[in-house]
Design an enzyme around this catalytic site. Sequence first.
Site, PDB file in Angstrom:
ATOM      1  N   GLY A  13       0.254  -1.126   0.105  1.00 39.62           N
ATOM      2  CA  GLY A  13      -0.163  -0.120   0.154  1.00 39.62           C
ATOM      3  C   GLY A  13       0.522   1.138  -0.200  1.00 39.62           C
ATOM      4  O   GLY A  13       0.367   2.014   0.332  1.00 39.62           O
ATOM      5  N   SER A  14       1.763   1.179  -0.878  1.00 35.27           N
ATOM      6  CA  SER A  14       2.884   1.849  -0.737  1.00 35.27           C
ATOM      7  C   SER A  14       2.325   3.273  -2.070  1.00 35.27           C
ATOM      8  O   SER A  14       3.362   4.211  -2.378  1.00 35.27           O
ATOM      9  CB  SER A  14       4.221   2.212  -0.513  1.00 35.27           C
ATOM     10  OG  SER A  14       4.479   1.285  -1.566  1.00 35.27           O
ATOM     11  N   SER A  15       1.588   3.197  -3.141  1.00 29.62           N
ATOM     12  CA  SER A  15       0.968   4.092  -4.222  1.00 29.62           C
ATOM     13  C   SER A  15       0.945   5.763  -3.164  1.00 29.62           C
ATOM     14  O   SER A  15       1.265   6.238  -3.761  1.00 29.62           O
ATOM     15  CB  SER A  15      -0.012   3.820  -4.643  1.00 29.62           C
ATOM     16  OG  SER A  15      -1.541   3.639  -4.093  1.00 29.62           O
ATOM     17  N   SER A 144      -3.078   0.675  14.008  1.00 24.65           N
ATOM     18  CA  SER A 144      -3.778   2.206  14.836  1.00 24.65           C
ATOM     19  C   SER A 144      -3.948   1.829  15.994  1.00 24.65           C
ATOM     20  O   SER A 144      -4.356   0.786  16.797  1.00 24.65           O
ATOM     21  CB  SER A 144      -5.243   2.060  13.697  1.00 24.65           C
ATOM     22  OG  SER A 144      -5.535   3.216  14.470  1.00 24.65           O
ATOM     23  N   TYR A 157     -12.528  -2.224  12.481  1.00 28.74           N
ATOM     24  CA  TYR A 157     -11.775  -1.242  12.317  1.00 28.74           C
ATOM     25  C   TYR A 157     -10.454  -1.923  12.799  1.00 28.74           C
ATOM     26  O   TYR A 157      -9.044  -2.463  13.292  1.00 28.74           O
ATOM     27  CB  TYR A 157     -11.112   0.024  11.522  1.00 28.74           C
ATOM     28  CG  TYR A 157     -10.177   0.826  11.331  1.00 28.74           C
ATOM     29  CD1 TYR A 157      -9.390   0.308   9.892  1.00 28.74           C
ATOM     30  CD2 TYR A 157     -10.244   1.564  12.667  1.00 28.74           C
ATOM     31  CE1 TYR A 157      -8.084   1.026   9.870  1.00 28.74           C
ATOM     32  CE2 TYR A 157      -8.159   2.197  11.848  1.00 28.74           C
ATOM     33  CZ  TYR A 157      -7.821   1.779  10.826  1.00 28.74           C
ATOM     34  OH  TYR A 157      -6.932   2.427   9.684  1.00 28.74           O
ATOM     35  N   SER A 158     -11.176  -1.592  14.317  1.00 30.94           N
ATOM     36  CA  SER A 158     -10.677  -1.244  15.462  1.00 30.94           C
ATOM     37  C   SER A 158     -10.214  -3.085  15.888  1.00 30.94           C
ATOM     38  O   SER A 158      -9.074  -3.732  16.463  1.00 30.94           O
ATOM     39  CB  SER A 158     -11.511  -1.144  17.469  1.00 30.94           C
ATOM     40  OG  SER A 158     -11.818   0.447  17.304  1.00 30.94           O
ATOM     41  N   LYS A 161      -6.836  -3.770  13.633  1.00 30.01           N
ATOM     42  CA  LYS A 161      -6.057  -3.963  14.528  1.00 30.01           C
ATOM     43  C   LYS A 161      -5.367  -4.188  15.760  1.00 30.01           C
ATOM     44  O   LYS A 161      -4.119  -4.047  15.331  1.00 30.01           O
ATOM     45  CB  LYS A 161      -6.122  -2.007  14.512  1.00 30.01           C
ATOM     46  CG  LYS A 161      -6.244  -1.282  12.650  1.00 30.01           C
ATOM     47  CD  LYS A 161      -5.093  -1.142  11.481  1.00 30.01           C
ATOM     48  CE  LYS A 161      -5.352  -0.631  10.757  1.00 30.01           C
ATOM     49  NZ  LYS A 161      -3.903  -0.795   9.671  1.00 30.01           N
ATOM     50  N   ILE A 190      -4.163  10.384  10.994  1.00 29.80           N
ATOM     51  CA  ILE A 190      -3.429  10.814  10.267  1.00 29.80           C
ATOM     52  C   ILE A 190      -3.613  11.389   8.749  1.00 29.80           C
ATOM     53  O   ILE A 190      -4.543  10.923   8.029  1.00 29.80           O
ATOM     54  CB  ILE A 190      -2.105   9.654   9.500  1.00 29.80           C
ATOM     55  CG1 ILE A 190      -1.283   9.537  10.925  1.00 29.80           C
ATOM     56  CG2 ILE A 190      -1.018  10.731   8.555  1.00 29.80           C
ATOM     57  CD1 ILE A 190      -1.160   9.502  11.753  1.00 29.80           C
TER      58      ILE A 190
HETATM   59  P1  NDP Z   1      -4.775   5.944   2.198  1.00 31.92           P
HETATM   60  O1  NDP Z   1      -6.761   5.301   1.767  1.00 31.92           O
HETATM   61  O2  NDP Z   1      -3.910   6.953   1.476  1.00 31.92           O
HETATM   62  O3  NDP Z   1      -3.408   4.380   0.780  1.00 31.92           O
HETATM   63  C1  NDP Z   1      -4.141   3.258   1.296  1.00 31.92           C
HETATM   64  C2  NDP Z   1      -2.720   2.284   0.427  1.00 31.92           C
HETATM   65  O4  NDP Z   1      -3.342   0.712   1.144  1.00 31.92           O
HETATM   66  C3  NDP Z   1      -2.674   2.273  -1.049  1.00 31.92           C
HETATM   67  O5  NDP Z   1      -1.640   2.249  -1.949  1.00 31.92           O
HETATM   68  C4  NDP Z   1      -3.880   1.827  -1.374  1.00 31.92           C
HETATM   69  O6  NDP Z   1      -3.722   0.970  -3.019  1.00 31.92           O
HETATM   70  C5  NDP Z   1      -3.731  -0.277  -0.282  1.00 31.92           C
HETATM   71  N1  NDP Z   1      -4.405  -0.583  -0.981  1.00 31.92           N
HETATM   72  C6  NDP Z   1      -5.644  -0.641  -0.061  1.00 31.92           C
HETATM   73  N2  NDP Z   1      -6.944  -1.718   0.110  1.00 31.92           N
HETATM   74  C7  NDP Z   1      -6.166  -2.452  -0.665  1.00 31.92           C
HETATM   75  C8  NDP Z   1      -5.852  -3.770  -0.807  1.00 31.92           C
HETATM   76  N3  NDP Z   1      -7.271  -4.448  -0.563  1.00 31.92           N
HETATM   77  N4  NDP Z   1      -4.915  -4.188  -1.648  1.00 31.92           N
HETATM   78  C9  NDP Z   1      -3.627  -3.466  -2.332  1.00 31.92           C
HETATM   79  N5  NDP Z   1      -3.793  -2.668  -1.620  1.00 31.92           N
HETATM   80  C10 NDP Z   1      -4.480  -2.072  -0.952  1.00 31.92           C
HETATM   81  O7  NDP Z   1      -4.211   5.048   3.245  1.00 31.92           O
HETATM   82  P2  NDP Z   1      -3.359   5.711   4.809  1.00 31.92           P
HETATM   83  O8  NDP Z   1      -2.500   5.719   4.146  1.00 31.92           O
HETATM   84  O9  NDP Z   1      -3.547   6.609   5.899  1.00 31.92           O
HETATM   85  O10 NDP Z   1      -2.826   4.425   5.739  1.00 31.92           O
HETATM   86  C11 NDP Z   1      -1.911   3.293   4.799  1.00 31.92           C
HETATM   87  C12 NDP Z   1      -2.462   2.361   6.739  1.00 31.92           C
HETATM   88  O11 NDP Z   1      -1.665   3.048   7.550  1.00 31.92           O
HETATM   89  C13 NDP Z   1      -3.790   1.802   6.567  1.00 31.92           C
HETATM   90  O12 NDP Z   1      -3.052   0.178   6.841  1.00 31.92           O
HETATM   91  C14 NDP Z   1      -4.276   1.961   8.083  1.00 31.92           C
HETATM   92  O13 NDP Z   1      -5.664   1.831   8.262  1.00 31.92           O
HETATM   93  C15 NDP Z   1      -3.579   3.046   8.592  1.00 31.92           C
HETATM   94  N6  NDP Z   1      -3.590   4.143   9.630  1.00 31.92           N
HETATM   95  C16 NDP Z   1      -4.018   5.327   9.104  1.00 31.92           C
HETATM   96  C17 NDP Z   1      -4.963   6.557   9.917  1.00 31.92           C
HETATM   97  C18 NDP Z   1      -4.794   7.593   9.068  1.00 31.92           C
HETATM   98  O14 NDP Z   1      -5.161   8.583  10.209  1.00 31.92           O
HETATM   99  N7  NDP Z   1      -4.762   8.041   7.437  1.00 31.92           N
HETATM  100  C19 NDP Z   1      -4.341   6.343  11.286  1.00 31.92           C
HETATM  101  C20 NDP Z   1      -4.012   4.915  11.796  1.00 31.92           C
HETATM  102  C21 NDP Z   1      -3.722   3.914  11.062  1.00 31.92           C
HETATM  103  P3  NDP Z   1      -4.064   1.633  -4.182  1.00 31.92           P
HETATM  104  O15 NDP Z   1      -3.818   2.601  -4.297  1.00 31.92           O
HETATM  105  O16 NDP Z   1      -3.791   0.734  -5.075  1.00 31.92           O
HETATM  106  O17 NDP Z   1      -5.910   1.574  -3.555  1.00 31.92           O
END
Ligand code: NDP
Length: 246
Positions: A13-15, A144, A157-158, A161, A190
């Site tokens: 999930g690093s896009s 989280s 979600y809780s 996580k 975040i």
């Molecule tokens: P974003 O929605 O910005 O990014 C999510 C990333 O996960 C994207 O790269 C997406 O890929 C990928 N992804 C989602 N579903 C899938 C799937 N089924 N298969 C493959 N890739 C997937 O989220 P965040 O950066 O905010 O979140 C990243 C992590 O941090 C998550 O685990 C989230 O639960 C956790 N988190 C976030 C918080 C926040 O406040 N933002 C707080 C606490 C935890 P694509 O672009 O291809 O869809």
Amino acid sequence: MSIHPSKSVFISGSSRGIGRACALCLAGHGYDIVLHGKSPSQALEQTIADVKAMGVNVRALSFDVCDREAARQALLKDIEENGMYWGIVANAGLSRDVTFAGMEPQAWDSVLKTNLDGFYNVVQPLVMPMVHTRRGGRIVVIASISGVMGNRGQVNYSAAKAGLIGAAKALALELASRKITVNAVAPGLIETDMVDESVTERALPFIPMKRVGKPEEVAATVGFLISDDAAYITRSVIEIDGGLHG
Ligand code: NDP
């Protein structure tokens, strides 16, 4: 922090969002980066270009972390061709917030499958290859604060996580003798696509620092946990939440 040009880190999930920030941070420390998204996207292409511009090797995989077989095949093919990763950041995740009374099965299943099964589907196939390198390694799980303290409207979600935190702690025990550390990071709110303005407005009064966090502030901790300097930190949960949990 020491620079490791020959070591690579896979970040699910690093896009976008936190995963992208982790990729940029780790590239800044000299690691080669293996990016990942659910499917090819403009965001993923942009992140590839931005990491490449930092002068490290970068490639990207695309698969749905809920698809066990697709994940296994893509990861095993990649490490067969390019060698095993030094670090894994299990970051891909999503939320579907709704009070439990009104929670449809789809909201429960998609959150558990993506966050918790996704961890198994990505990390399990890589564990033995990491052990076999005999050089140790790093696994960082993005959990989280919701999994630590529970959060209204996020029973799904809780649960996912909290499950990840338990999984990380148990796996840390299994891998400690192999010099592989496993830690969880528990961010608060975040600023990413996952969080909309109404959520932020409601949460701000409860955050002692009176602001949301930046993806880079999570990435800095991930960067440290992946480094050699964090060799004696395992089975920990590090909260990055502006004091929300305390
Ligand atoms: P974003 O929605 O910005 O990014 C999510 C990333 O996960 C994207 O790269 C997406 O890929 C990928 N992804 C989602 N579903 C899938 C799937 N089924 N298969 C493959 N890739 C997937 O989220 P965040 O950066 O905010 O979140 C990243 C992590 O941090 C998550 O685990 C989230 O639960 C956790 N988190 C976030 C918080 C926040 O406040 N933002 C707080 C606490 C935890 P694509 O672009 O291809 O869809």
